[in-house]
Write a protein that holds these residues in place. Structure first.
Motif, PDB file in Angstrom:
ATOM      1  N   MET A  65       0.935  -1.176  -0.039  1.00  0.00           N
ATOM      2  CA  MET A  65      -0.066   0.016   0.099  1.00  0.00           C
ATOM      3  C   MET A  65       0.616   1.169   0.085  1.00  0.00           C
ATOM      4  O   MET A  65       1.584   1.422   0.983  1.00  0.00           O
ATOM      5  N   LYS A  66       0.539   2.152  -1.061  1.00  0.00           N
ATOM      6  CA  LYS A  66       1.398   3.396  -1.065  1.00  0.00           C
ATOM      7  C   LYS A  66       1.013   4.371   0.172  1.00  0.00           C
ATOM      8  O   LYS A  66       1.707   4.987   0.795  1.00  0.00           O
ATOM      9  N   GLU A  82       2.401   0.019   6.237  1.00  0.00           N
ATOM     10  CA  GLU A  82       1.817  -1.134   6.743  1.00  0.00           C
ATOM     11  C   GLU A  82       1.116  -0.902   8.132  1.00  0.00           C
ATOM     12  O   GLU A  82       1.355   0.113   8.970  1.00  0.00           O
ATOM     13  N   LYS A  83       0.178  -1.558   8.645  1.00  0.00           N
ATOM     14  CA  LYS A  83      -0.680  -1.315   9.841  1.00  0.00           C
ATOM     15  C   LYS A  83      -0.223  -2.391  10.833  1.00  0.00           C
ATOM     16  O   LYS A  83      -0.096  -3.607  10.364  1.00  0.00           O
ATOM     17  N   VAL A  84       0.267  -1.743  11.935  1.00  0.00           N
ATOM     18  CA  VAL A  84       0.929  -2.587  12.831  1.00  0.00           C
ATOM     19  C   VAL A  84       0.251  -2.203  14.311  1.00  0.00           C
ATOM     20  O   VAL A  84       0.340  -0.804  14.481  1.00  0.00           O
ATOM     21  N   ASP A  85      -0.382  -3.035  14.924  1.00  0.00           N
ATOM     22  CA  ASP A  85      -1.328  -2.792  16.252  1.00  0.00           C
ATOM     23  C   ASP A  85      -1.966  -1.453  16.096  1.00  0.00           C
ATOM     24  O   ASP A  85      -1.631  -0.586  16.738  1.00  0.00           O
ATOM     25  N   LYS A  86      -2.656  -1.416  15.183  1.00  0.00           N
ATOM     26  CA  LYS A  86      -3.824  -0.490  14.909  1.00  0.00           C
ATOM     27  C   LYS A  86      -3.123   0.906  14.509  1.00  0.00           C
ATOM     28  O   LYS A  86      -3.967   1.957  14.295  1.00  0.00           O
ATOM     29  N   GLU A  87      -1.735   0.759  13.952  1.00  0.00           N
ATOM     30  CA  GLU A  87      -1.321   2.109  13.825  1.00  0.00           C
ATOM     31  C   GLU A  87      -0.688   1.916  12.144  1.00  0.00           C
ATOM     32  O   GLU A  87      -0.091   0.749  11.953  1.00  0.00           O
ATOM     33  N   TRP A  88      -0.567   2.776  11.477  1.00  0.00           N
ATOM     34  CA  TRP A  88       0.140   2.826  10.041  1.00  0.00           C
ATOM     35  C   TRP A  88       1.449   3.448  10.328  1.00  0.00           C
ATOM     36  O   TRP A  88       1.816   4.378  10.928  1.00  0.00           O
ATOM     37  N   ILE A  89       2.498   2.319  10.033  1.00  0.00           N
ATOM     38  CA  ILE A  89       3.802   2.960   9.892  1.00  0.00           C
ATOM     39  C   ILE A  89       4.365   2.939   8.646  1.00  0.00           C
ATOM     40  O   ILE A  89       4.026   2.282   7.581  1.00  0.00           O
ATOM     41  N   ASP A  90       5.390   3.768   8.424  1.00  0.00           N
ATOM     42  CA  ASP A  90       6.228   3.784   7.078  1.00  0.00           C
ATOM     43  C   ASP A  90       7.312   3.018   7.184  1.00  0.00           C
ATOM     44  O   ASP A  90       8.172   2.819   7.910  1.00  0.00           O
ATOM     45  N   ILE A  91       7.321   2.184   5.818  1.00  0.00           N
ATOM     46  CA  ILE A  91       8.614   1.402   5.829  1.00  0.00           C
ATOM     47  C   ILE A  91       9.298   1.600   4.616  1.00  0.00           C
ATOM     48  O   ILE A  91       8.884   1.957   3.592  1.00  0.00           O
ATOM     49  N   ILE A  92      10.462   2.074   4.964  1.00  0.00           N
ATOM     50  CA  ILE A  92      11.476   2.401   4.081  1.00  0.00           C
ATOM     51  C   ILE A  92      12.739   1.571   4.042  1.00  0.00           C
ATOM     52  O   ILE A  92      13.455   1.236   4.829  1.00  0.00           O
ATOM     53  N   PRO A  93      12.464   0.669   2.836  1.00  0.00           N
ATOM     54  CA  PRO A  93      13.675  -0.562   2.919  1.00  0.00           C
ATOM     55  C   PRO A  93      15.086  -0.143   2.562  1.00  0.00           C
ATOM     56  O   PRO A  93      15.149   0.720   1.931  1.00  0.00           O
TER      57      PRO A  93
END
Length: 532
Positions: free
Chosen positions: A380-381, A491-502
């Motif tokens: 998801m963007k 990504e949604k982690v524990d009811k929160e959206w976090i930014d994933i920067i690989p």
């Protein structure tokens, strides 16, 4: 947007402006203007596409899109510019919508109203009487109840499509895509719904079930090597100087008969043209126009098409265009611009009922996590937007199979479909290739060039309609490569959206080549024309 929808919208527009037309006639009769003062001085084609400017203020009013002879005088059909203030349903002024094609007005082409026409600047100055522009603007005369009923029906149709799309994604274990529906503004959840409906789930399912590492495109290489070593039976070499639709018999020599045959097929409407427009430098990047940049603005698809269609030496002759079905494939952000370009230029002599604008085929980007073997998760963007990228030239085959285009072309009598890449480096067309394919009785014709390095970005291929019908019914034969890439996402982690920067490649993007059609066609049914 389906081209037929745009055409129906234009027809509806004409009906709504009939009242304005009658009012203009009353104005002319009252003024007793009589015959047009410019009779015989201009042709319709001279006026279409001209800018219309208010003489008193220099303000741009719009563009002439057509000219009608009403008997007493000629009437200009003018598409208003977005900067023109329009009255709303209560008589108050409001800014015109971005889609200016919704606002068309009639302007009498008489000296009292159009005193100056500058052919060199392609501009005319007007001095309209007070209220002339406002009196024939389209208004929606449906009752409030009728409008609500229509909106309700459209919502129901969309809801059915959304439910079907969500069911398909659930079958592929992609339920996380729906998380954005639980919060956010209405516009955000609507965006997510549109994104879900737009996913070609059938194609995505096929791709995920057949993920493989990129091939070396050996089929293309082998074909070209076979051509150059004279192992191919149906080959033709032709000089680059012959590549104009109007080359003389003396210049064409022995190839003149093929050019004539190609011209005949075009004039009879036997060839449908598909122009694939993309920014070849950024193809597959998944970027939007704000982040891509086109360098010189003249290299944008709209500018390239204007150059192409305004030169008979580089494309189908103007007198033949009304017979040619035309499909334009481009990024989503270019479709509206191209539709306006065609409307402004009276469709460049093409029949508007035979023109389609299609958004390039895209597929979601999926994760490639070692911890989740064979669990390819759509990225998801944002919580309300799926990360997607164009699939390349092979996506044209998928588009033709999913928009009823082939059925429409069959009804129009098209026997061949020519698919060309259109970029700043490859924009020419010639009738020899279709003439050669027809003479050989081939299913596929390919044009190659000695100086071409990237066949993916600079392709010109022609298919018999019969072969294309068979191929699109076997869409699983369309090959896709999975390209390992680095993509930021949420990504949604524990009811929160976090930014994933690989920090390393974390995802797979999918590419398909139009040349994969060679895997399902006998080489005896393939012919190659090489440009020397």
């Amino acid at each position: 947007m389906d081209r037929s929808v745009g055409y129906l919208r234009l027809m509806e527009l004409t009906r709504w402006t009939r009242l304005g037309y009658l009012l203009v006639q009353l104005y002319l009769r009252e003024k007793e203007i009589g015959q047009s003062w410019r009779t015989g001085e201009f042709y319709t084609r001279d006026l279409v596409g001209m800018r219309v400017v208010l003489k008193e203020t220099g303000e741009l009013v719009g563009t002439v899109v057509n000219v009608f002879n009403s008997g007493a005088s000629d009437l200009l059909h003018v598409m208003l510019h977005s900067s023109v203030n329009m009255p709303d349903g209560n008589g108050k002024a409001k800014s015109a919508e971005t889609d200016v094609s919704c606002h068309l007005v009639w302007v009498p082409f008489v000296e009292e109203i159009v005193p100056n026409v500058d052919m060199n600047r392609r501009e005319m100055l007007i001095t309209p009487p007070k209220g002339l522009l406002e009196l024939n603007i389209r208004t929606d005369q449906r009752s409030k109840k009728e409008r609500r009923q229509l909106e309700w029906k459209e919502r129901k149709k969309f809801q059915k499509r959304l439910i079907a799309a969500k069911k398909k994604l659930c079958e592929m274990e992609q339920q996380h895509v729906f998380h954005g529906f639980r919060f956010g503004e209405k516009s955000q959840t609507s965006l997510l719904a549109d994104q879900i409906v737009s996913v070609n789930s059938k194609l995505l399912q096929h791709v995920l079930q057949n993920i493989k590492i990129p091939s070396k495109r050996s089929n293309v290489t082998e074909l070209i090597n076979a051509t150059r070593s004279k192992l191919m039976r149906s080959t033709l070499k032709i000089s680059k100087g012959c590549l104009t639709p109007c080359a003389s018999e003396e210049k064409m020599g022995a190839h003149f008969s093929l050019q004539e045959k190609g011209h005949h097929l075009v004039s009879e409407g036997k060839i449908a043209m598909v122009l694939v427009m993309n920014d070849s430098e950024k193809q597959g990047s998944g970027c939007d126009p704000d982040s891509v940049g086109f360098g010189n603005i003249e290299h944008k698809p709209s500018a390239l098409l204007q150059t192409l269609f305004c030169d008979d030496q580089r494309f189908v002759k103007t007198e033949d265009r009304a017979s040619v079905p035309l499909i334009l494939v481009c990024p989503a952000y270019e479709i509206q611009t191209l539709e306006k370009l065609f409307l402004n230029n009276d469709y460049f002599a093409f029949d508007s009922k035979k023109v389609w604008f299609l958004e390039e085929e895209k597929l979601p980007v999926v994760s490639n996590s070692p911890e989740e073997q064979k669990r390819y998760k759509i990225l998801m963007k944002s919580p309300w937007e799926i990360l997607q990228t164009p699939v390349g030239s092979g996506g044209v085959i998928s588009l033709l199979s999913s928009h009823n285009i082939l059925e429409n072309l069959n009804e129009l009598g098209a026997e061949y479909i020519e698919i060309c890449a259109t970029s700043e480096r490859h924009i020419d067309w010639n009738p020899v290739l279709p003439g050669f394919v027809n003479s050989c009785g081939a299913d596929i014709g390919i044009q190659i060039s000695e100086d071409t390095e990237n066949f993916e970005d600079n392709f010109n291929m022609i298919f018999s309609t019969d072969f294309m019908k068979k191929f699109t019914k076997q869409i699983n034969k369309l090959e896709f490569d999975a390209i390992l890439k680095s993509n930021s996402h949420v990504e949604k982690v524990d009811k929160e959206w976090i930014d994933i920067i690989p920090s390393s490649p974390n995802s797979l993007e999918f590419r398909s080549s139009i040349y994969s059609c060679l895997n399902v066609c006998d080489l005896n049914k393939v012919c190659v024309m090489e440009i020397e």
